[in-house]
Design a protein around this motif. Sequence first.
Motif, PDB file in Angstrom:
ATOM      1  N   ASN A 132       0.842  -1.198   0.000  1.00 55.59           N
ATOM      2  CA  ASN A 132       0.000   0.000   0.000  1.00 55.59           C
ATOM      3  C   ASN A 132       0.876   1.246   0.000  1.00 55.59           C
ATOM      4  O   ASN A 132       2.001   1.225   0.521  1.00 55.59           O
ATOM      5  N   ASP A 133       0.355   2.301  -0.572  1.00 54.13           N
ATOM      6  CA  ASP A 133       1.093   3.563  -0.609  1.00 54.13           C
ATOM      7  C   ASP A 133       1.433   4.001   0.816  1.00 54.13           C
ATOM      8  O   ASP A 133       0.556   4.105   1.680  1.00 54.13           O
ATOM      9  N   GLY A 134       2.716   4.236   1.069  1.00 56.60           N
ATOM     10  CA  GLY A 134       3.163   4.654   2.392  1.00 56.60           C
ATOM     11  C   GLY A 134       3.606   3.511   3.290  1.00 56.60           C
ATOM     12  O   GLY A 134       4.093   3.742   4.406  1.00 56.60           O
ATOM     13  N   ASP A 135       3.436   2.261   2.849  1.00 53.35           N
ATOM     14  CA  ASP A 135       3.895   1.117   3.646  1.00 53.35           C
ATOM     15  C   ASP A 135       5.396   1.194   3.881  1.00 53.35           C
ATOM     16  O   ASP A 135       6.159   1.659   3.016  1.00 53.35           O
ATOM     17  N   VAL A 136       5.831   0.715   5.040  1.00 52.55           N
ATOM     18  CA  VAL A 136       7.253   0.517   5.315  1.00 52.55           C
ATOM     19  C   VAL A 136       7.516  -0.976   5.210  1.00 52.55           C
ATOM     20  O   VAL A 136       6.886  -1.782   5.907  1.00 52.55           O
ATOM     21  N   ILE A 137       8.411  -1.358   4.329  1.00 56.55           N
ATOM     22  CA  ILE A 137       8.692  -2.773   4.089  1.00 56.55           C
ATOM     23  C   ILE A 137      10.151  -3.078   4.405  1.00 56.55           C
ATOM     24  O   ILE A 137      11.010  -2.200   4.376  1.00 56.55           O
ATOM     25  N   ASP A 138      10.412  -4.318   4.722  1.00 56.29           N
ATOM     26  CA  ASP A 138      11.784  -4.829   4.791  1.00 56.29           C
ATOM     27  C   ASP A 138      12.102  -5.355   3.400  1.00 56.29           C
ATOM     28  O   ASP A 138      11.543  -6.377   2.967  1.00 56.29           O
ATOM     29  N   ALA A 139      12.956  -4.657   2.669  1.00 56.27           N
ATOM     30  CA  ALA A 139      13.180  -4.985   1.257  1.00 56.27           C
ATOM     31  C   ALA A 139      13.695  -6.411   1.088  1.00 56.27           C
ATOM     32  O   ALA A 139      13.263  -7.129   0.176  1.00 56.27           O
ATOM     33  N   TYR A 140      14.590  -6.833   1.956  1.00 55.75           N
ATOM     34  CA  TYR A 140      15.138  -8.190   1.855  1.00 55.75           C
ATOM     35  C   TYR A 140      14.037  -9.221   2.066  1.00 55.75           C
ATOM     36  O   TYR A 140      13.919 -10.197   1.311  1.00 55.75           O
ATOM     37  N   ALA A 141      13.201  -9.027   3.071  1.00 61.45           N
ATOM     38  CA  ALA A 141      12.129  -9.980   3.367  1.00 61.45           C
ATOM     39  C   ALA A 141      11.109 -10.045   2.235  1.00 61.45           C
ATOM     40  O   ALA A 141      10.619 -11.129   1.868  1.00 61.45           O
ATOM     41  N   GLU A 142      10.758  -8.883   1.671  1.00 57.38           N
ATOM     42  CA  GLU A 142       9.769  -8.870   0.586  1.00 57.38           C
ATOM     43  C   GLU A 142      10.312  -9.563  -0.665  1.00 57.38           C
ATOM     44  O   GLU A 142       9.576 -10.272  -1.359  1.00 57.38           O
ATOM     45  N   MET A 143      11.607  -9.372  -0.938  1.00 57.56           N
ATOM     46  CA  MET A 143      12.184 -10.076  -2.073  1.00 57.56           C
ATOM     47  C   MET A 143      12.206 -11.575  -1.805  1.00 57.56           C
ATOM     48  O   MET A 143      12.109 -12.392  -2.729  1.00 57.56           O
ATOM     49  N   GLY A 144      12.321 -11.950  -0.533  1.00 59.87           N
ATOM     50  CA  GLY A 144      12.271 -13.359  -0.167  1.00 59.87           C
ATOM     51  C   GLY A 144      10.925 -13.984  -0.487  1.00 59.87           C
ATOM     52  O   GLY A 144      10.845 -15.161  -0.866  1.00 59.87           O
ATOM     53  N   LYS A 145       9.856 -13.218  -0.337  1.00 61.47           N
ATOM     54  CA  LYS A 145       8.529 -13.735  -0.693  1.00 61.47           C
ATOM     55  C   LYS A 145       8.470 -14.059  -2.182  1.00 61.47           C
ATOM     56  O   LYS A 145       7.934 -15.103  -2.585  1.00 61.47           O
TER      57      LYS A 145
END
Length: 462
Positions: A132-145
């Motif tokens: 979602n717009d404005g979400d804070v993500i862990d880039a490494y974890a999201e790429m893991g998905k």
Amino acid sequence: MPAIVPSPIPEAPGALPLIGHALPLLRDPLGFMRSLPAHADLVRVRLGPVEAVMVTALDLTRTLLRQHDVFDKGGPIYDKLREGLGNGLGTCPFQDHQRQRQLVQPAFRSDRITRYAALMTNHIDTVTASWNDGDVIDAYAEMGKIAGLTLGQSILGGVLPPKALTQVLADAPALMEGVVTRAVTPPFLQRLPTPANRRYHQARSRLRETALAIIRDHRAAGTDHGDIVSVLLTGEEQTQTVGTRLRGLTDEEIVDQIITFLVAGTDTSQATVAWALYQISRHPDIEERLHAEVDTVLGLNPAAHHHLSRLPLTTHIITETLRLCAPVWLITRTVTADTALGAHRLPAGTTVAFSPYLLHTRPDLFPDPQRFDPDRWARQHPTPPRGALIPFSAGKRKCLGDQFATTELTLALATITARWRLTPLTHRAPRPVLSMVTRPHRLRMKAERRHPMRNDEASSLQ
């Protein structure tokens, strides 16, 4: 005239009794690698109780990689990799390699890469659409998905339930962290019931149990799922070009291949895309040009296999990330017969090591090596020396999944940047985590939805 006697191979400074160079390797492994070429082309490094001869020169590294029967996979890194992953294609010794490679290679034919790319596109689309717009993500974890979902189908045929796949994604990096720690620390520390040792053993056991269950499920189904495991199971009796028959892979060998692919295909991919996103965020000029490229080529669509040839800047960004943030930073080999390397004689049994990261950051091979510069890979720029870029190794032991990996990396980066602008929450550079793969620690980024440029706007920036 008297014979010229080569000088002894110097030892890198900083070694301590019993633990050798474990402290600098644990505290700042990449800095330690960068320091070694200043001492000599060959430098002695102590990995716990084991002494290794570190190769720092390009020509000697090429020799080492060409002579893969003389410089066989072994030494503390590969001994621990073999302990953790088994005797798969990435870890097996020379005597097992040719047979395994011939049996596994059909899983990575170009037509199968195209099929896997369609899976990649779907999963990249799914994961990035969930933000979602404005979400804070862990880039490494999201790429893991993304990597996990892709591997779950391309390797395993989609038979793992979501909870089991999530556990695999947690176990793969835990196993690799344990491998590196055990390779640079004395054996007595590896036997202690520490939390890290327990995590390593638990991850190893769970991965093997999961792989065996997948094989049983595939055999029970009796159908080709269009995945890598199906290729391994049906490749038993393949015929070589000379007409002889290959002994098929045993279930234990297939387990080793599955774990190798799972570990190599998750940690490496997610770390590389995460580093690329971080580097882009630090270079607004590159980011703007990248947005122009993906807006022109993709529009509102996710990146697909047929887009790859039209994404040169995206490809160069991935290549530059693989150079500057080389996924595998230290590799060991074992000398199988008395040999010469440069001006030095190395007896059989010597442990030698090389570092892709070390080569990739030598200023004589890559000018201003710490600068992130995707344009160094453009046609109009001087080509780096042959063999200077080895993120997937080289020679006959080059990673069989390199095309699989680069396809996934390029598709992921293109789709993400077409839809989102990711900004780190802090100006502090993320700390690399000590593992077989150089991955960022807690790379938290804010996701802001992008609105693609019109074609005329995008074209003016390319």
